[in-house]
Design a protein around this motif. Structure first.
Motif, PDB file in Angstrom:
ATOM      1  N   ASP A 294       3.155   7.393  -4.119  1.00  9.25           N
ATOM      2  CA  ASP A 294       4.539   8.167  -3.176  1.00  9.25           C
ATOM      3  C   ASP A 294       3.296   9.521  -3.169  1.00  9.25           C
ATOM      4  OD1 ASP A 294       7.260   8.657  -2.419  1.00  9.25           O
ATOM      5  OD2 ASP A 294       7.207   9.798  -3.815  1.00  9.25           O
ATOM      6  N   VAL A 295       5.027  10.494  -1.798  1.00  5.95           N
ATOM      7  CA  VAL A 295       4.129  11.692  -2.056  1.00  5.95           C
ATOM      8  C   VAL A 295       4.117  13.043  -3.279  1.00  5.95           C
ATOM      9  CG1 VAL A 295       4.189  11.412   0.999  1.00  5.95           C
ATOM     10  CG2 VAL A 295       5.911  12.295  -0.973  1.00  5.95           C
ATOM     11  N   SER A 296       4.751  12.255  -4.128  1.00  4.80           N
ATOM     12  CA  SER A 296       4.865  12.717  -5.147  1.00  4.80           C
ATOM     13  C   SER A 296       4.123  12.147  -6.058  1.00  4.80           C
ATOM     14  CB  SER A 296       6.205  12.118  -5.837  1.00  4.80           C
ATOM     15  OG  SER A 296       6.754  11.060  -6.540  1.00  4.80           O
ATOM     16  N   GLY A 297       2.927  11.716  -5.882  1.00  5.50           N
ATOM     17  CA  GLY A 297       2.119  11.144  -6.726  1.00  5.50           C
ATOM     18  C   GLY A 297       2.560   9.847  -7.664  1.00  5.50           C
ATOM     19  N   THR A 298       3.833   9.369  -7.483  1.00  6.29           N
ATOM     20  CA  THR A 298       4.158   8.537  -8.283  1.00  6.29           C
ATOM     21  C   THR A 298       3.575   7.128  -7.653  1.00  6.29           C
ATOM     22  OG1 THR A 298       6.398   8.769  -7.737  1.00  6.29           O
ATOM     23  CG2 THR A 298       5.209   9.815 -10.092  1.00  6.29           C
ATOM     24  N   LEU A 299       3.759   6.156  -8.433  1.00  7.33           N
ATOM     25  CA  LEU A 299       3.895   4.684  -7.950  1.00  7.33           C
ATOM     26  C   LEU A 299       4.955   3.884  -8.011  1.00  7.33           C
ATOM     27  CD1 LEU A 299       0.590   3.108  -9.362  1.00  7.33           C
ATOM     28  CD2 LEU A 299       0.668   4.284  -7.091  1.00  7.33           C
ATOM     29  N   ILE A 300       5.753   3.308  -6.729  1.00  6.34           N
ATOM     30  CA  ILE A 300       6.581   3.394  -6.180  1.00  6.34           C
ATOM     31  C   ILE A 300       6.505   1.765  -5.534  1.00  6.34           C
ATOM     32  CG2 ILE A 300       8.463   4.124  -4.988  1.00  6.34           C
ATOM     33  CD1 ILE A 300       8.553   5.521  -7.553  1.00  6.34           C
TER      34      ILE A 300
ATOM     35  N   LEU B 283       2.544   5.306   0.823  1.00  8.01           N
ATOM     36  CA  LEU B 283       0.793   5.011   1.349  1.00  8.01           C
ATOM     37  C   LEU B 283       0.925   3.416   1.103  1.00  8.01           C
ATOM     38  CD1 LEU B 283      -2.278   7.006   1.060  1.00  8.01           C
ATOM     39  CD2 LEU B 283      -2.152   4.409   1.384  1.00  8.01           C
ATOM     40  N   ASP B 284       0.704   2.847   2.416  1.00 12.36           N
ATOM     41  CA  ASP B 284       0.526   0.742   2.413  1.00 12.36           C
ATOM     42  C   ASP B 284      -0.577   1.102   2.669  1.00 12.36           C
ATOM     43  OD1 ASP B 284       1.059  -1.275   2.479  1.00 12.36           O
ATOM     44  OD2 ASP B 284       1.252  -1.745   4.914  1.00 12.36           O
ATOM     45  N   LYS B 285      -1.477   0.490   1.303  1.00  5.57           N
ATOM     46  CA  LYS B 285      -3.099   1.074   1.618  1.00  5.57           C
ATOM     47  C   LYS B 285      -3.700  -0.512   1.863  1.00  5.57           C
ATOM     48  CE  LYS B 285      -7.063   1.055  -1.428  1.00  5.57           C
ATOM     49  NZ  LYS B 285      -7.847   1.690  -3.255  1.00  5.57           N
ATOM     50  N   ASN B 286      -3.993  -0.400   3.092  1.00  3.10           N
ATOM     51  CA  ASN B 286      -4.963  -1.930   3.499  1.00  3.10           C
ATOM     52  C   ASN B 286      -3.144  -2.366   4.526  1.00  3.10           C
ATOM     53  OD1 ASN B 286      -7.999  -1.242   2.573  1.00  3.10           O
ATOM     54  ND2 ASN B 286      -7.108  -2.630   0.291  1.00  3.10           N
ATOM     55  N   ASN B 287      -3.246  -1.749   4.542  1.00  2.36           N
ATOM     56  CA  ASN B 287      -1.842  -2.228   5.219  1.00  2.36           C
ATOM     57  C   ASN B 287      -0.937  -3.520   5.066  1.00  2.36           C
ATOM     58  OD1 ASN B 287      -4.202  -1.596   7.687  1.00  2.36           O
ATOM     59  ND2 ASN B 287      -3.469  -4.293   6.953  1.00  2.36           N
ATOM     60  N   GLU B 288      -0.812  -3.416   3.518  1.00  4.81           N
ATOM     61  CA  GLU B 288      -0.426  -5.110   2.645  1.00  4.81           C
ATOM     62  C   GLU B 288       0.612  -5.324   3.026  1.00  4.81           C
ATOM     63  OE1 GLU B 288      -0.633  -6.559  -1.566  1.00  4.81           O
ATOM     64  OE2 GLU B 288      -1.439  -4.449  -1.195  1.00  4.81           O
ATOM     65  N   VAL B 289       1.377  -4.269   2.736  1.00  4.06           N
ATOM     66  CA  VAL B 289       3.004  -4.618   3.173  1.00  4.06           C
ATOM     67  C   VAL B 289       3.414  -4.632   4.649  1.00  4.06           C
ATOM     68  CG1 VAL B 289       5.379  -3.390   2.679  1.00  4.06           C
ATOM     69  CG2 VAL B 289       3.681  -3.239   0.584  1.00  4.06           C
TER      70      VAL B 289
END
Length: 201
Positions: free
Chosen positions: A40-46, A124-130
């Motif tokens: 997330d833009v806050s730095g946390t993982l969501i 951020l959806d890494k490697n457009n997985e989602v």
């Protein structure tokens, strides 16, 4: 001449691959990748399941610079606030992997979220997985899930992304109202209009 023909064929194939449309998730499907953690833009993982509320969750694929996203930002803010009011969680996902070093970098996402005063998660959806699991193709593109994590609406915010003065039906708002009331969603699918998601590879 033969080399020239082969060059044109190669360019056509590359262009076709760039605009390949992935089949979207079918209405009634269970939410995929619900437990995948995204930054997330806050730095946390969501994960999507982390933001789900009692009446479901709205998943919107978006970005920082698509003209349709920028033009519709006020509508995005309004509908996300409405979802929150109706106890529907909200998460906005940026899947533009080929632009991570540029306009859709993590830092650019943070700046955009701050500028737009986002009060919901922007991840951020890494490697457009989602995006791949959802079959998301456009920005903006909306997927609404009910309290049982079943897809009940997929498509656009309303029926006129080009001109907010000519909107005759607010598709997503109607769907949120109905799902929050425990009713069947009347219009389950509409056409998303916007920029193509910039997938890696």
């Amino acid at each position: 001449m033969r080399k020239l023909i082969f060059s044109f064929i190669a360019l056509f194939v590359i262009a076709a691959m760039a605009f390949t449309v992935i089949e979207p998730l079918a209405i009634g499907s269970l939410m995929p990748k619900a437990d995948v953690k995204m930054q997330d833009v806050s730095g946390t993982l969501i994960a999507i399941q982390d933001v789900k509320k009692s009446n479901g969750v709205l998943v919107m694929f978006s970005c920082n610079t698509c003209p349709y996203v920028v033009k519709n930002q006020e509508r995005t803010t309004t509908i996300c606030n409405y979802a929150d009011k109706m106890n529907v969680g909200v998460i906005i996902i940026n899947s533009n992997e080929t632009q991570r070093a540029d306009v859709d970098s993590y830092q650019a996402m943070q700046a955009y979220a701050k500028e737009q005063k986002y009060s919901w998660n922007y991840v951020l959806d890494k490697n457009n997985e989602v995006a791949d699991a959802f079959g998301a193709n456009r920005t903006p593109e909306c997927f609404l899930f009910d309290k049982g994590s079943r897809l009940v609406y997929h498509g656009a915010i309303d029926d006129n992304p080009s001109d907010d003065t000519k909107v005759t039906r607010q598709h997503l708002k109607e769907a949120i109202t109905e799902v929050a009331a425990g009713k069947d969603v009347t219009v389950k699918e509409t056409r998303s209009v916007g920029c193509g998601i910039k997938r890696k590879g």
